[in-house]
Design a protein around this motif. Sequence first.
Motif, PDB file in Angstrom:
ATOM      1  N   GLN A 157      24.133  40.755  27.184  1.00 53.48           N
ATOM      2  CA  GLN A 157      22.791  40.766  27.759  1.00 53.48           C
ATOM      3  C   GLN A 157      22.021  39.473  27.494  1.00 53.48           C
ATOM      4  OE1 GLN A 157      23.775  42.422  25.034  1.00 53.48           O
ATOM      5  NE2 GLN A 157      22.082  43.069  23.699  1.00 53.48           N
ATOM      6  N   ALA A 158      22.591  38.566  26.697  1.00 55.67           N
ATOM      7  CA  ALA A 158      21.884  37.332  26.341  1.00 55.67           C
ATOM      8  C   ALA A 158      21.852  36.348  27.502  1.00 55.67           C
ATOM      9  CB  ALA A 158      22.547  36.682  25.127  1.00 55.67           C
ATOM     10  N   LEU A 159      20.783  35.552  27.543  1.00 55.59           N
ATOM     11  CA  LEU A 159      20.670  34.454  28.491  1.00 55.59           C
ATOM     12  C   LEU A 159      20.959  33.159  27.753  1.00 55.59           C
ATOM     13  CD1 LEU A 159      17.448  35.388  30.518  1.00 55.59           C
ATOM     14  CD2 LEU A 159      19.838  35.631  31.225  1.00 55.59           C
ATOM     15  N   LEU A 160      21.897  32.375  28.272  1.00 52.90           N
ATOM     16  CA  LEU A 160      22.296  31.125  27.637  1.00 52.90           C
ATOM     17  C   LEU A 160      21.580  29.955  28.300  1.00 52.90           C
ATOM     18  CD1 LEU A 160      24.035  29.348  25.811  1.00 52.90           C
ATOM     19  CD2 LEU A 160      25.913  29.600  27.463  1.00 52.90           C
ATOM     20  N   HIS A 161      20.921  29.150  27.482  1.00 56.72           N
ATOM     21  CA  HIS A 161      20.223  27.952  27.960  1.00 56.72           C
ATOM     22  C   HIS A 161      20.922  26.732  27.356  1.00 56.72           C
ATOM     23  CE1 HIS A 161      16.685  30.520  29.035  1.00 56.72           C
ATOM     24  NE2 HIS A 161      17.096  31.215  27.982  1.00 56.72           N
ATOM     25  N   GLN A 162      21.652  25.998  28.174  1.00 56.36           N
ATOM     26  CA  GLN A 162      22.321  24.789  27.708  1.00 56.36           C
ATOM     27  C   GLN A 162      21.365  23.607  27.874  1.00 56.36           C
ATOM     28  OE1 GLN A 162      25.888  24.884  30.139  1.00 56.36           O
ATOM     29  NE2 GLN A 162      27.045  25.750  28.434  1.00 56.36           N
ATOM     30  N   LEU A 163      21.196  22.831  26.808  1.00 59.55           N
ATOM     31  CA  LEU A 163      20.253  21.723  26.809  1.00 59.55           C
ATOM     32  C   LEU A 163      21.034  20.415  26.812  1.00 59.55           C
ATOM     33  CD1 LEU A 163      17.736  23.113  24.164  1.00 59.55           C
ATOM     34  CD2 LEU A 163      17.698  23.384  26.646  1.00 59.55           C
ATOM     35  N   PRO A 164      21.140  19.750  27.958  1.00 60.30           N
ATOM     36  CA  PRO A 164      21.947  18.531  28.071  1.00 60.30           C
ATOM     37  C   PRO A 164      21.472  17.428  27.117  1.00 60.30           C
ATOM     38  CG  PRO A 164      21.353  19.366  30.234  1.00 60.30           C
ATOM     39  CD  PRO A 164      20.542  20.138  29.241  1.00 60.30           C
ATOM     40  N   GLY A 165      22.451  16.822  26.429  1.00 63.52           N
ATOM     41  CA  GLY A 165      22.166  15.683  25.569  1.00 63.52           C
ATOM     42  C   GLY A 165      21.519  16.003  24.240  1.00 63.52           C
ATOM     43  N   ARG A 166      21.277  17.278  23.962  1.00 62.22           N
ATOM     44  CA  ARG A 166      20.614  17.635  22.694  1.00 62.22           C
ATOM     45  C   ARG A 166      21.652  17.832  21.591  1.00 62.22           C
ATOM     46  NH1 ARG A 166      15.604  20.124  23.644  1.00 62.22           N
ATOM     47  NH2 ARG A 166      14.810  19.421  25.659  1.00 62.22           N
ATOM     48  N   ASP A 167      21.260  17.455  20.367  1.00 61.61           N
ATOM     49  CA  ASP A 167      22.135  17.602  19.213  1.00 61.61           C
ATOM     50  C   ASP A 167      21.807  18.904  18.472  1.00 61.61           C
ATOM     51  OD1 ASP A 167      19.699  17.076  18.042  1.00 61.61           O
ATOM     52  OD2 ASP A 167      20.290  15.128  17.209  1.00 61.61           O
ATOM     53  N   HIS A 168      22.283  19.009  17.231  1.00 58.03           N
ATOM     54  CA  HIS A 168      22.095  20.249  16.478  1.00 58.03           C
ATOM     55  C   HIS A 168      20.619  20.520  16.192  1.00 58.03           C
ATOM     56  CE1 HIS A 168      23.508  23.630  14.170  1.00 58.03           C
ATOM     57  NE2 HIS A 168      22.915  23.212  13.070  1.00 58.03           N
ATOM     58  N   GLN A 169      19.824  19.463  16.077  1.00 62.02           N
ATOM     59  CA  GLN A 169      18.385  19.616  15.867  1.00 62.02           C
ATOM     60  C   GLN A 169      17.618  19.661  17.187  1.00 62.02           C
ATOM     61  OE1 GLN A 169      18.713  20.526  12.222  1.00 62.02           O
ATOM     62  NE2 GLN A 169      16.590  20.019  12.745  1.00 62.02           N
ATOM     63  N   LEU A 170      18.356  19.716  18.299  1.00 65.17           N
ATOM     64  CA  LEU A 170      17.762  19.849  19.626  1.00 65.17           C
ATOM     65  C   LEU A 170      16.746  18.749  19.936  1.00 65.17           C
ATOM     66  CD1 LEU A 170      17.271  23.717  19.535  1.00 65.17           C
ATOM     67  CD2 LEU A 170      19.154  22.452  20.565  1.00 65.17           C
ATOM     68  N   GLY A 171      16.987  17.561  19.332  1.00 63.32           N
ATOM     69  CA  GLY A 171      16.089  16.440  19.572  1.00 63.32           C
ATOM     70  C   GLY A 171      14.690  16.668  19.035  1.00 63.32           C
ATOM     71  N   ASN A 172      14.542  17.640  18.130  1.00 62.47           N
ATOM     72  CA  ASN A 172      13.227  18.021  17.589  1.00 62.47           C
ATOM     73  C   ASN A 172      12.218  18.326  18.692  1.00 62.47           C
ATOM     74  OD1 ASN A 172      14.005  17.748  14.861  1.00 62.47           O
ATOM     75  ND2 ASN A 172      13.676  15.533  14.957  1.00 62.47           N
ATOM     76  N   ASP A 173      12.722  18.861  19.790  1.00 63.07           N
ATOM     77  CA  ASP A 173      11.891  19.144  20.958  1.00 63.07           C
ATOM     78  C   ASP A 173      12.153  20.583  21.411  1.00 63.07           C
ATOM     79  OD1 ASP A 173      10.548  19.311  23.334  1.00 63.07           O
ATOM     80  OD2 ASP A 173      11.557  17.615  24.284  1.00 63.07           O
ATOM     81  N   LEU A 174      11.168  21.460  21.194  1.00 63.89           N
ATOM     82  CA  LEU A 174      11.338  22.867  21.544  1.00 63.89           C
ATOM     83  C   LEU A 174      10.451  23.281  22.715  1.00 63.89           C
ATOM     84  CD1 LEU A 174      11.804  24.728  18.134  1.00 63.89           C
ATOM     85  CD2 LEU A 174      13.501  23.700  19.650  1.00 63.89           C
TER      86      LEU A 174
END
Length: 202
Positions: A157-174
Amino acid sequence: MTSSGQVLFIQGGGAGTHDEWDDKLVASLRRELGDGYEVRYPRMPVEDDPSDRTWVPAIERELAALDDGALVVGHSVGGTLLVHALAQHPAGVRLGAIVLLAAPFVGAGGWPADEFDLPDDLGERLPAGVPVHLFHGTDDDTAPPAHADLYARAIPQALLHQLPGRDHQLGNDLRDVANEIKALRPPAPPPAARGSTTIRRE
């Protein structure tokens, strides 16, 4: 559903993570959410050695302090232990959503662990009817993107959001995470506006 603007953020593991790494994620989330949300950011015990034994009781205490409708967010191993806690001992409140950020999957195909494996039917063990969102950077070399696919299979049931170019810290951008939270749970009105009435003077 209630209009709780509470968001519980569970940090990742590692020495200094609470004050030097994930604090930047929390700052981004607070900034992007704006007014109407209360982002709680507790310090997990023994942060350089996260474990089921030490972290799950702390997570359960934080969950017990939430209001109905609160959203829970876990980054990295904090997300892994958050979802493990919810599968083992459902929260005593009705959650608004479960959000996992760059969470490593523990079990077949993912990280090995001595304490537990996440079950194949993980989705069935989570609170019924609660939305689950998976955010994962495509350049994550700590928990590779394949971990998100493992979660997606275990939680259908989960929705997957793939964030292109982001690293483990997600670019510190949420901002993407904040936008999803706002779509799920609009901000609470300012205190002065709650229950206010307009008096017309003739």
